[in-house]
Design a protein around this motif. Structure first.
Motif, PDB file in Angstrom:
ATOM      1  N   LEU A   1      42.659  -5.106 -66.345  1.00 43.31           N
ATOM      2  CA  LEU A   1      42.908  -5.564 -64.981  1.00 43.31           C
ATOM      3  C   LEU A   1      42.154  -6.875 -64.785  1.00 43.31           C
ATOM      4  N   ILE A   2      42.846  -7.867 -64.276  1.00 46.48           N
ATOM      5  CA  ILE A   2      42.291  -9.214 -64.144  1.00 46.48           C
ATOM      6  C   ILE A   2      41.992  -9.510 -62.679  1.00 46.48           C
ATOM      7  N   ASP A   3      40.733  -9.785 -62.388  1.00 47.44           N
ATOM      8  CA  ASP A   3      40.333 -10.205 -61.041  1.00 47.44           C
ATOM      9  C   ASP A   3      40.585 -11.707 -60.947  1.00 47.44           C
ATOM     10  N   VAL A   4      41.761 -12.074 -60.465  1.00 48.42           N
ATOM     11  CA  VAL A   4      42.145 -13.495 -60.485  1.00 48.42           C
ATOM     12  C   VAL A   4      41.303 -14.324 -59.525  1.00 48.42           C
ATOM     13  N   TRP A   5      40.816 -13.718 -58.439  1.00 46.47           N
ATOM     14  CA  TRP A   5      39.950 -14.458 -57.520  1.00 46.47           C
ATOM     15  C   TRP A   5      38.646 -14.836 -58.213  1.00 46.47           C
ATOM     16  N   LYS A   6      38.068 -13.877 -58.930  1.00 43.40           N
ATOM     17  CA  LYS A   6      36.820 -14.136 -59.658  1.00 43.40           C
ATOM     18  C   LYS A   6      37.049 -15.180 -60.748  1.00 43.40           C
ATOM     19  N   ASP A   7      38.145 -15.019 -61.506  1.00 42.71           N
ATOM     20  CA  ASP A   7      38.429 -15.967 -62.581  1.00 42.71           C
ATOM     21  C   ASP A   7      38.651 -17.373 -62.049  1.00 42.71           C
ATOM     22  N   THR A   8      39.319 -17.468 -60.879  1.00 40.54           N
ATOM     23  CA  THR A   8      39.587 -18.775 -60.283  1.00 40.54           C
ATOM     24  C   THR A   8      38.294 -19.460 -59.861  1.00 40.54           C
ATOM     25  N   GLU A   9      37.385 -18.697 -59.241  1.00 44.35           N
ATOM     26  CA  GLU A   9      36.115 -19.279 -58.814  1.00 44.35           C
ATOM     27  C   GLU A   9      35.294 -19.731 -60.024  1.00 44.35           C
ATOM     28  N   GLU A  10      35.333 -18.950 -61.101  1.00 46.81           N
ATOM     29  CA  GLU A  10      34.618 -19.348 -62.315  1.00 46.81           C
ATOM     30  C   GLU A  10      35.168 -20.647 -62.879  1.00 46.81           C
ATOM     31  N   GLN A  11      36.489 -20.816 -62.783  1.00 48.40           N
ATOM     32  CA  GLN A  11      37.087 -22.064 -63.264  1.00 48.40           C
ATOM     33  C   GLN A  11      36.631 -23.245 -62.419  1.00 48.40           C
ATOM     34  N   PHE A  12      36.611 -23.061 -61.089  1.00 47.99           N
ATOM     35  CA  PHE A  12      36.191 -24.146 -60.204  1.00 47.99           C
ATOM     36  C   PHE A  12      34.723 -24.525 -60.411  1.00 47.99           C
ATOM     37  N   ASN A  13      33.922 -23.606 -60.935  1.00 45.50           N
ATOM     38  CA  ASN A  13      32.506 -23.877 -61.176  1.00 45.50           C
ATOM     39  C   ASN A  13      32.213 -24.272 -62.620  1.00 45.50           C
ATOM     40  N   ASP A  14      33.249 -24.336 -63.433  1.00 47.65           N
ATOM     41  CA  ASP A  14      33.084 -24.681 -64.844  1.00 47.65           C
ATOM     42  C   ASP A  14      32.822 -26.192 -64.971  1.00 47.65           C
ATOM     43  N   PRO A  15      31.687 -26.591 -65.552  1.00 46.52           N
ATOM     44  CA  PRO A  15      31.378 -28.028 -65.678  1.00 46.52           C
ATOM     45  C   PRO A  15      32.479 -28.820 -66.374  1.00 46.52           C
ATOM     46  N   LYS A  16      33.142 -28.211 -67.383  1.00 46.59           N
ATOM     47  CA  LYS A  16      34.224 -28.921 -68.079  1.00 46.59           C
ATOM     48  C   LYS A  16      35.379 -29.217 -67.138  1.00 46.59           C
ATOM     49  N   TYR A  17      35.697 -28.254 -66.257  1.00 47.86           N
ATOM     50  CA  TYR A  17      36.781 -28.459 -65.292  1.00 47.86           C
ATOM     51  C   TYR A  17      36.387 -29.505 -64.262  1.00 47.86           C
ATOM     52  N   LEU A  18      35.128 -29.436 -63.802  1.00 39.98           N
ATOM     53  CA  LEU A  18      34.664 -30.364 -62.763  1.00 39.98           C
ATOM     54  C   LEU A  18      34.682 -31.809 -63.251  1.00 39.98           C
ATOM     55  N   LYS A  19      34.528 -32.004 -64.564  1.00 33.10           N
ATOM     56  CA  LYS A  19      34.587 -33.363 -65.105  1.00 33.10           C
ATOM     57  C   LYS A  19      35.986 -33.954 -65.017  1.00 33.10           C
ATOM     58  N   LYS A  20      37.005 -33.083 -65.055  1.00 31.51           N
ATOM     59  CA  LYS A  20      38.393 -33.546 -65.058  1.00 31.51           C
ATOM     60  C   LYS A  20      38.930 -33.821 -63.657  1.00 31.51           C
ATOM     61  N   VAL A  21      38.322 -33.206 -62.634  1.00 36.27           N
ATOM     62  CA  VAL A  21      38.855 -33.279 -61.269  1.00 36.27           C
ATOM     63  C   VAL A  21      37.967 -34.153 -60.394  1.00 36.27           C
ATOM     64  N   PRO A  22      38.536 -35.188 -59.764  1.00 38.45           N
ATOM     65  CA  PRO A  22      37.737 -36.011 -58.843  1.00 38.45           C
ATOM     66  C   PRO A  22      37.194 -35.158 -57.703  1.00 38.45           C
ATOM     67  N   PRO A  23      35.934 -35.357 -57.304  1.00 34.86           N
ATOM     68  CA  PRO A  23      35.329 -34.540 -56.241  1.00 34.86           C
ATOM     69  C   PRO A  23      36.145 -34.524 -54.951  1.00 34.86           C
TER      70      PRO A  23
END
Length: 337
Positions: free
Chosen positions: A205-227
């Motif tokens: 079972l996948i908690d997509v809300w939790k996974d989504t928040e983890e992605q938004f806090n991932d430093p690698k992802y944050l480097k790709k997206v303008p603040p």
């Protein structure tokens, strides 16, 4: 209509190459018009077009998801699937393209200008095409990579086209009981009559809300997206999740092996019996993918992942489901003209 739209058209191409070659295949006719070169190079092909069958069902009664999935029409095998074109000994790599039905182009001055400019450059519309209604035609535009000048072409030159068709869809409707945390194997008969084994290695079972928040806090992802865009992306994503998987609910992840190189699609029985709901707002559509940690499963076959995007309670254990369909990857093929 604005003049600004018309201003762009004369600058879209500065060089044209006329080919004017008709192809006859499977009782249908296709026509390679030629190429243009501007900011990018494009190859143009006219091909038959007909409205997809699903449009005929628009006026019918509301249908459940099972009926809609079964009515889905396979795309016609078009020249959009080309991966390479060779004019004589000149290789042209296709990096994408689009198809536009001509019935919607009668007010598209870019398309009309292209046809007129091709005629001025020497394109002669073949007799079979001159009286053909635009409702029955589609213009395919293939974008050619890494080209600074148009190739030379003579009518006697051979043309070779490499096709890379889309996966073929096969409906199976095989009932499968999924159990969270449990493995299971089953078999089914495929379109060619062969017995195919599917080994489900893992159901989670996948908690997509939790996974989504983890992605938004991932430093690698944050480097790709303008603040300045991050908050907008978060809001759109949360809107989509609210409509498709309310907070506190989960999606179902499946890791599986298949004895043939098929991509499997599972649905819950509940989803197949239900009817589409209309959603308010403009939330984006989310398509979840599951990438297994390992490349090979316990049976020595490629390990693949699939997410059933039907929300279930986090205490769910048994999930009545179906292997509803699978996709077969067809072989590339080469056409000599």
């Amino acid at each position: 209509m604005q003049f600004s739209y018309l201003e762009v058209i004369p600058n879209e191409w500065n060089k044209l190459l006329v080919i004017g070659k008709t192809i006859e295949r499977d009782h249908e006719k296709y026509h390679i018009i030629g190429m243009s070169l501007g900011k990018e190079a494009s190859l143009y092909i006219l091909e038959p077009f007909s409205e997809p069958d699903y449009l005929k069902y628009k006026q019918k009664a509301h249908r459940n998801h099972r009926a809609q999935l079964k009515e889905h029409e396979e795309k016609r095998q078009t020249y959009l699937h080309c991966s390479e074109v060779r004019l004589g000994d000149k290789h042209l790599k296709v990096q994408g393209g689009n198809g536009s039905p001509l019935k919607y182009s009668e007010q598209d001055y870019r398309t009309i200008t292209l046809f007129i400019d091709m005629m001025r450059a020497g394109w002669v519309v073949p007799d079979w095409l001159r009286e053909e209604e635009w409702d029955n035609l589609q213009l395919v535009t293939l974008h050619i990579a890494d080209i600074k000048r148009l190739p030379k072409y003579l009518p006697e030159m051979p043309i070779t086209i490499k096709h890379r068709p889309d996966p073929i869809r096969h409906i199976i409707e095989k009932t499968v009981m999924l159990t969270v945390g449990k493995r299971r194997s089953f078999h089914f008969t495929d379109h060619s009559g062969d017995e195919v084994w599917c080994h489900i290695n893992r159901v989670t079972l996948i908690d997509v809300w939790k996974d989504t928040e983890e992605q938004f806090n991932d430093p690698k992802y944050l480097k790709k997206v303008p603040p300045e865009r991050l908050q907008e992306i978060k809001e759109n994503c949360h809107k989509a999740l609210e409509q498709s998987c309310p907070e506190g609910m989960c999606y179902i992840g499946i890791e599986y092996e298949c004895s043939k190189d098929f991509n499997l699609q599972f649905y819950t029985k509940e989803y197949l019996k239900s009817y589409p709901e209309s959603h308010n707002g403009s939330a984006i559509f989310l398509m979840m993918r599951l990438k297994p940690d390992q490349e090979t499963g316990t049976h020595g076959l490629p390990l693949k992942g699939y997410v059933i995007q039907t929300p279930v309670s986090p205490d769910t254990v048994k999930i009545p489901a179906e292997l509803f369909l699978y996709f077969e990857k067809p072989l590339d093929w080469v056409e000599q003209i």
